[in-house]
Enzyme design. Structure first.
Site, PDB file in Angstrom:
ATOM      1  N   ASP A 140       0.898  -1.096   0.150  1.00 53.08           N
ATOM      2  CA  ASP A 140      -0.546   0.566  -0.257  1.00 53.08           C
ATOM      3  C   ASP A 140       0.920   0.838   0.218  1.00 53.08           C
ATOM      4  OD1 ASP A 140      -2.137   1.536   0.570  1.00 53.08           O
ATOM      5  OD2 ASP A 140      -2.455   1.562   2.013  1.00 53.08           O
ATOM      6  N   ARG A 196      -0.144   5.192  -4.712  1.00 57.52           N
ATOM      7  CA  ARG A 196      -0.253   6.434  -5.499  1.00 57.52           C
ATOM      8  C   ARG A 196       0.297   7.914  -4.285  1.00 57.52           C
ATOM      9  NH1 ARG A 196      -6.339   5.506  -6.679  1.00 57.52           N
ATOM     10  NH2 ARG A 196      -6.377   4.280  -4.479  1.00 57.52           N
ATOM     11  N   HIS A 244       3.437   3.422  -8.277  1.00 61.58           N
ATOM     12  CA  HIS A 244       3.843   2.166  -8.898  1.00 61.58           C
ATOM     13  C   HIS A 244       5.122   1.244  -9.499  1.00 61.58           C
ATOM     14  CE1 HIS A 244      -0.244   2.301  -7.568  1.00 61.58           C
ATOM     15  NE2 HIS A 244      -0.970   2.233  -9.116  1.00 61.58           N
ATOM     16  N   THR A 299      -9.997  -6.924  -6.720  1.00 61.94           N
ATOM     17  CA  THR A 299     -11.476  -7.082  -7.377  1.00 61.94           C
ATOM     18  C   THR A 299     -11.735  -5.235  -7.267  1.00 61.94           C
ATOM     19  OG1 THR A 299     -12.295  -7.481  -5.934  1.00 61.94           O
ATOM     20  CG2 THR A 299     -12.119  -9.118  -7.311  1.00 61.94           C
ATOM     21  N   LEU A 343      11.871 -21.040  -4.111  1.00 63.07           N
ATOM     22  CA  LEU A 343      11.354 -19.906  -3.689  1.00 63.07           C
ATOM     23  C   LEU A 343       9.695 -20.224  -4.332  1.00 63.07           C
ATOM     24  CD1 LEU A 343      10.379 -17.702  -1.468  1.00 63.07           C
ATOM     25  CD2 LEU A 343      11.933 -16.136  -2.851  1.00 63.07           C
ATOM     26  N   ARG A 353       1.849  -4.894   6.261  1.00 62.52           N
ATOM     27  CA  ARG A 353       0.569  -4.005   5.241  1.00 62.52           C
ATOM     28  C   ARG A 353       1.581  -2.200   5.639  1.00 62.52           C
ATOM     29  NH1 ARG A 353      -5.192  -2.339   4.003  1.00 62.52           N
ATOM     30  NH2 ARG A 353      -4.972  -0.952   3.062  1.00 62.52           N
ATOM     31  N   THR A 398      -6.076  -5.492   7.003  1.00 56.88           N
ATOM     32  CA  THR A 398      -5.969  -6.488   6.063  1.00 56.88           C
ATOM     33  C   THR A 398      -6.662  -6.502   5.454  1.00 56.88           C
ATOM     34  OG1 THR A 398      -7.166  -8.189   7.421  1.00 56.88           O
ATOM     35  CG2 THR A 398      -5.289  -7.843   8.518  1.00 56.88           C
ATOM     36  N   GLU A 400      -4.278 -17.912  12.115  1.00 53.20           N
ATOM     37  CA  GLU A 400      -4.124 -16.419  13.035  1.00 53.20           C
ATOM     38  C   GLU A 400      -2.941 -16.224  12.817  1.00 53.20           C
ATOM     39  OE1 GLU A 400      -4.550 -18.426  16.421  1.00 53.20           O
ATOM     40  OE2 GLU A 400      -7.173 -18.050  16.641  1.00 53.20           O
TER      41      GLU A 400
END
Length: 303
Positions: free
Chosen positions: A33, A36, A50, A79, A146, A203, A210, A222
């Site tokens: 996140d 922008r 980006h 989405t 990986l 994040r 999340t 968890e």
């Protein structure tokens, strides 16, 4: 503090953090996140944010490899991102296509056995992106050192709903018994299936949520969560090490909680001669200190 001193202090702190770590989580998932906002804060076009974020993604892949992470999942396009302006959306598709093909051709990807695949409703993506997904999959098929999962057109709630509806249709058609619907059956029906459950979600960008990301494989396991303020293009290796430290601290806390619960159960066998109680207690003695055992009141519980 001068720039040189700041860099030196950061380098020393990074080395200290790495020495303190006991080991990396097996599967890390990242919500990238802030691309922008990073661009806007510098007066640049959003697409430049980006592109800068894509460079951090490349670095993240190296960090995971160096630290022993076995699987990395990146939330590249949700989405909800389909609702963005068309020009920004198309620029993102161009970047995703370019990076997928570029990654698939990199020598270091092949030298280090990196398996690249996409998860999500890939069929909703433009043909050029689908072709790039297929190309990366084909070029890295057979690798397993990986795993890099790129979440594209992904939404966790929709995925769970689709799996539940598919199971309901099979029940209605008589192809499946309701008694056969368990966690393994639902997991089998999920379109996006990482190799293993998620241990740590990261994040960036300051938001503490999340965002519908891998709810079955992360929340169900968890997973530890690490929120941090740097925008994704600013995310550094030291931030990654801090995230792993958070994961380790949480694992230690959970280990002790489970041990205490088990000790409470074992204590109910006090005065008996059950071999199983002896074995459990022996294992728990390695998980808790003698002081904690004494506090729990079960020292010698199976003696």
């Amino acid at each position: 503090m001068t720039g040189w001193l700041r860099r030196r202090a950061l380098s020393l702190y990074e080395r200290l953090l790495e020495r303190e770590l006991g080991g990396a989580p097996s599967h890390v998932a990242v919500i990238q996140d802030g691309n922008r906002r990073y661009a806007e804060s510098r007066g640049k076009e959003k697409t430049e944010g980006h592109r800068a974020g894509a460079e951090t993604t490349e670095a993240m892949l190296r960090w995971c490899r160096d630290l022993g992470v076995e699987e990395l999942t990146l939330y590249a396009f949700s989405t909800e991102n389909f609702d963005r302006p068309e020009d920004e959306r198309e620029a993102l598709f161009d970047l995703i296509e370019s990076k997928l093909r570029g990654f698939a051709d990199r020598d270091e990807v092949h030298e280090n056995g990196v398996r690249i695949r996409a998860i999500g409703e890939v069929e909703r993506l433009p043909e050029r992106v689908r072709d790039a997904v297929a190309y990366a999959d084909r070029r890295t098929r057979g690798y397993d050192d990986l795993r890099l999962n790129v979440a594209l057109a992904y939404g966790g709630r929709a995925e769970l709903l689709n799996a539940a509806r598919a199971a309901a249709r099979d029940v209605a058609a008589g192809r499946l018994s309701p008694a056969d619907i368990d966690a393994a059956e639902l997991d089998r029906r999920l379109a996006s299936r990482p190799t293993r459950d998620v241990d740590l979600i990261i994040r960036t960008g300051g938001d503490e949520r999340t965002s519908n990301f891998l709810p079955w494989h992360a929340n169900g396991n968890e997973a530890a969560v690490f929120f941090c303020t740097p925008y994704w293009p600013e995310f550094r290796r030291v931030d990654f090490l801090r995230a792993i430290r958070t994961y380790e601290a949480r694992e230690e806390s959970w280990r002790r909680t489970r041990a205490r619960r088990a000790l409470a159960l074992v204590s109910s066998f006090r005065g008996t001669d059950l071999p199983e109680a002896r074995r459990v207690l022996d294992r728990l003695r390695g998980s808790l200190s003698e002081e904690e055992l004494a506090e729990a009141g079960v020292e010698g519980a199976a003696d």
